[in-house]
Design a protein around this motif. Sequence first.
Motif, mmCIF file in Angstrom:
data_model
loop_
_atom_site.group_PDB
_atom_site.id
_atom_site.type_symbol
_atom_site.label_atom_id
_atom_site.label_comp_id
_atom_site.label_asym_id
_atom_site.label_seq_id
_atom_site.Cartn_x
_atom_site.Cartn_y
_atom_site.Cartn_z
ATOM 1 N N ARG A 53 0.808 -1.214 0.068
ATOM 2 C CA ARG A 53 0.081 0.121 0.147
ATOM 3 C C ARG A 53 0.910 1.281 -0.062
ATOM 4 O O ARG A 53 0.608 2.271 -0.642
ATOM 5 C CB ARG A 53 -0.777 0.046 1.109
ATOM 6 C CG ARG A 53 -2.166 -0.705 1.273
ATOM 7 C CD ARG A 53 -3.123 -0.327 2.294
ATOM 8 N NE ARG A 53 -2.470 -0.340 3.594
ATOM 9 C CZ ARG A 53 -2.232 -1.346 4.501
ATOM 10 N NH1 ARG A 53 -2.713 -2.604 4.129
ATOM 11 N NH2 ARG A 53 -1.519 -1.132 5.410
ATOM 12 N N ALA A 54 1.685 1.251 0.715
ATOM 13 C CA ALA A 54 2.598 2.450 1.287
ATOM 14 C C ALA A 54 4.162 2.395 1.197
ATOM 15 O O ALA A 54 4.498 2.417 2.435
ATOM 16 C CB ALA A 54 1.958 3.218 2.420
ATOM 17 N N PRO A 55 4.858 1.959 0.104
ATOM 18 C CA PRO A 55 6.206 1.504 0.437
ATOM 19 C C PRO A 55 7.085 2.852 0.743
ATOM 20 O O PRO A 55 6.683 3.974 0.340
ATOM 21 C CB PRO A 55 6.607 1.081 -1.093
ATOM 22 C CG PRO A 55 5.431 1.677 -2.109
ATOM 23 C CD PRO A 55 4.334 1.751 -1.291
ATOM 24 N N SER A 56 8.078 2.568 1.510
ATOM 25 C CA SER A 56 8.986 3.654 2.028
ATOM 26 C C SER A 56 10.331 3.027 2.306
ATOM 27 O O SER A 56 10.333 1.945 2.768
ATOM 28 C CB SER A 56 8.312 4.605 2.887
ATOM 29 O OG SER A 56 8.289 3.954 4.363
ATOM 30 N N VAL A 57 11.213 3.835 2.424
ATOM 31 C CA VAL A 57 12.592 3.362 2.975
ATOM 32 C C VAL A 57 12.595 3.056 4.430
ATOM 33 O O VAL A 57 13.206 2.155 5.030
ATOM 34 C CB VAL A 57 13.764 4.531 2.583
ATOM 35 C CG1 VAL A 57 14.929 4.130 3.157
ATOM 36 C CG2 VAL A 57 13.855 4.854 1.237
ATOM 37 N N ASP A 58 11.712 3.983 5.035
ATOM 38 C CA ASP A 58 11.552 3.735 6.447
ATOM 39 C C ASP A 58 11.056 2.308 6.714
ATOM 40 O O ASP A 58 11.365 1.771 7.718
ATOM 41 C CB ASP A 58 10.801 4.790 7.126
ATOM 42 C CG ASP A 58 11.693 6.051 7.262
ATOM 43 O OD1 ASP A 58 12.938 6.132 7.460
ATOM 44 O OD2 ASP A 58 11.020 7.280 7.522
ATOM 45 N N LEU A 59 9.833 2.089 5.945
ATOM 46 C CA LEU A 59 9.289 1.020 6.257
ATOM 47 C C LEU A 59 10.067 -0.392 5.976
ATOM 48 O O LEU A 59 9.884 -1.500 6.654
ATOM 49 C CB LEU A 59 8.020 0.970 5.594
ATOM 50 C CG LEU A 59 6.989 -0.376 5.729
ATOM 51 C CD1 LEU A 59 6.571 -0.692 7.209
ATOM 52 C CD2 LEU A 59 5.580 -0.034 4.866
ATOM 53 N N LEU A 60 11.006 -0.107 4.914
ATOM 54 C CA LEU A 60 11.990 -1.408 4.850
ATOM 55 C C LEU A 60 12.780 -1.776 6.041
ATOM 56 O O LEU A 60 13.151 -2.710 6.031
ATOM 57 C CB LEU A 60 12.617 -0.728 3.299
ATOM 58 C CG LEU A 60 12.151 -1.306 2.182
ATOM 59 C CD1 LEU A 60 13.034 -0.679 1.110
ATOM 60 C CD2 LEU A 60 11.928 -2.847 2.011
ATOM 61 N N ARG A 61 12.956 -0.892 6.869
ATOM 62 C CA ARG A 61 13.552 -1.469 8.050
ATOM 63 C C ARG A 61 12.791 -2.421 8.902
ATOM 64 O O ARG A 61 13.360 -3.307 9.528
ATOM 65 C CB ARG A 61 13.739 -0.008 9.167
ATOM 66 C CG ARG A 61 14.489 1.294 8.412
ATOM 67 C CD ARG A 61 14.361 2.384 9.499
ATOM 68 N NE ARG A 61 13.164 2.802 9.910
ATOM 69 C CZ ARG A 61 12.735 3.807 10.524
ATOM 70 N NH1 ARG A 61 13.842 4.316 11.259
ATOM 71 N NH2 ARG A 61 11.403 4.118 10.888
ATOM 72 N N GLY A 62 11.616 -2.336 8.568
ATOM 73 C CA GLY A 62 10.560 -3.519 9.199
ATOM 74 C C GLY A 62 11.167 -4.774 8.600
ATOM 75 O O GLY A 62 10.707 -5.849 9.241
ATOM 76 N N ALA A 63 11.547 -4.791 7.245
ATOM 77 C CA ALA A 63 12.096 -6.169 6.785
ATOM 78 C C ALA A 63 13.162 -6.647 7.329
ATOM 79 O O ALA A 63 13.316 -7.852 7.574
ATOM 80 C CB ALA A 63 12.339 -5.914 5.093
ATOM 81 N N LEU A 64 14.245 -5.700 7.714
ATOM 82 C CA LEU A 64 15.263 -6.146 8.554
ATOM 83 C C LEU A 64 14.889 -6.516 9.888
ATOM 84 O O LEU A 64 15.259 -7.718 10.340
ATOM 85 C CB LEU A 64 16.312 -5.078 8.751
ATOM 86 C CG LEU A 64 16.823 -4.434 7.626
ATOM 87 C CD1 LEU A 64 17.629 -3.100 7.977
ATOM 88 C CD2 LEU A 64 17.820 -5.409 6.878
ATOM 89 N N HIS A 65 14.060 -6.026 10.667
ATOM 90 C CA HIS A 65 13.309 -6.449 11.927
ATOM 91 C C HIS A 65 12.710 -7.992 11.629
ATOM 92 O O HIS A 65 13.029 -8.925 12.532
ATOM 93 C CB HIS A 65 12.448 -5.651 12.390
ATOM 94 C CG HIS A 65 12.746 -4.026 12.571
ATOM 95 N ND1 HIS A 65 11.585 -3.050 12.815
ATOM 96 C CD2 HIS A 65 13.982 -3.628 12.379
ATOM 97 C CE1 HIS A 65 12.513 -1.994 12.969
ATOM 98 N NE2 HIS A 65 13.670 -2.241 12.480
#
Length: 572
Positions: free
Chosen positions: A421-433
């Motif tokens: 829905r709302a991709p962002s560089v900040d949200l990609l940190r969640g992939a690392l988590h």
Amino acid sequence: MRVTVGSVEDLRARGCLTGKAGTQPVCVFWHEDRAWALDDRCPHMGFPLHRGTVENGLVTCHWHHARFDLSSGGTMNLFADDVRAYPVEVEDGQVVVVVEEPGRPDVEYHRRRLLEGLEQGLTLVTAKATLALLEAGVPVADIVRTGVEFGTTYRDAGWGAGLTVLVAMANVVPHLHLDDRALAMVHGLAFVSRDTRGRPPSFPLRPLGSAGVTPGRLEAWYRRSIETRSAGAAERTLLTALDAGVPLAEVEELMTAAATDHVFLDGGHTLDFTNKAFEAVALLGPASAPAVLSSLVPGTARAGRSEEQGEWRHPHDLAALVAGASARLPDLVAAGEGRRGTWDDVTGLAWALLGDDPVEVVEALCAAVAAGARPEQVGRAVAYAAALRITRFHTQNDFSDWDSVHHGFTAGNALHQALVRAPSVDLLRGALHGALRVYLDRFLNVPAARPPKPAGDVDLAALDGCWDHQGGVDEAGAIAYGWVRSGRDQAALVAALGRALLAEDAGFHWYQTYEAAVRQAAAWPAGSEEAALILAGCARFLAAHTPTRRELAQVVRIAARLRRGETLFEDA
């Protein structure tokens, strides 16, 4: 319809007469020198009311001792619900019950009854109202709206498990058998009612009213307020952004950024709740955003931060690893921009994330981003890796560890949906988590459960035995896997797993796991290895937790039979 049940003389002598209006059983009592007519089925469990006792204007059902007003049918004992009362006339010495033909459904009446069921925690009332509203053609979204408005109003702690379950069930309704859809709604609504019981209400704040504040400034205020656990400041900032007309996509970016400013907040629940709240807004419309999204703020502000936990610091400093990789993400995304569309190894990345070296896990994810992996692909890989932890979970582990692998999977699904829905560089940190949560769960696959194998003759009916006795975990996984890989109708398996879930008095994590499995399996081609393994993991999870007492499904069955005019109680 006019039904003659007997003579006034017989009624006076016997005290009660019975009859039928079509399939509708009715009973007539003689009390205080006049006749009174009611539906002859206690609305609680269907016991014949004509076998009850009349005193002081009330009839008492002898099964659970619920009392009903002879005049209105209203109950003195709320657990039982009201019973239908009918007009009675006397013609030529005969007692006639007047049963009006059903007209157009009174939708507003049933909405009120639904609210009363939620307020009083009366699952039977909730079930009857939900069935009536669906039969009247009321859209599922409107029923969900009632539950969401109730849940956000009467829970000062904010968005919680109840609202998450309700939205999850709304999401899976199209995948269920037709006769399970009302049951799914009742499960969600009952959970909302339980989750608000005994809680103080929420009192909404007002926007700041500071015209001209830029979205960038509002984001900084919001993230700083969450960082310092200032829930009130964060809520007013959020409401100001909405009041100023900041697009919902930008609002989601700032809220998911705050939900990933710290590592795996609240065991993954914060991101999951945030995703579910935005799914609710998508279902209910933008006007719902202020109440729905502001309910996220208290939980986000108070959420536990995983970098404060020992397992994320020792023996490897995973939080530092996340911080280092997060700082590289903008450059990695920029490097991958020109390669978008050339990278397509989601499955390979997922299996790499199952590795035993946290540095290699993080580097595999970073390399995929630099190689052109789209945010959706990264999120799908994390969710698939987490699903494999469930599929490969060995039953020799402690039973409570099912919750550990569950959290990784449902958080991975939330991340994937949000990145769509709302991709962002900040949200990609969640992939690392999420990737490192999968890493931390590696020992729950040592040894890994044997991979499910397709059987020659797969029958979905064989799943029933897996839910009816403990220990059918691997068998359920094998049946699910074999069904998908043999080219059978994947949708039939999804519906069967949904039926198994809804037959039980399910816990919070069960709903999450099923809904995440439905969404993640749908992200892969039907019949694929990936879809088969995801659904096999769901089947294993459900089999590990069943059977239960199965009370809620029985309540809904009773409500449905009462609405159809069936006789629930028969003498032997």
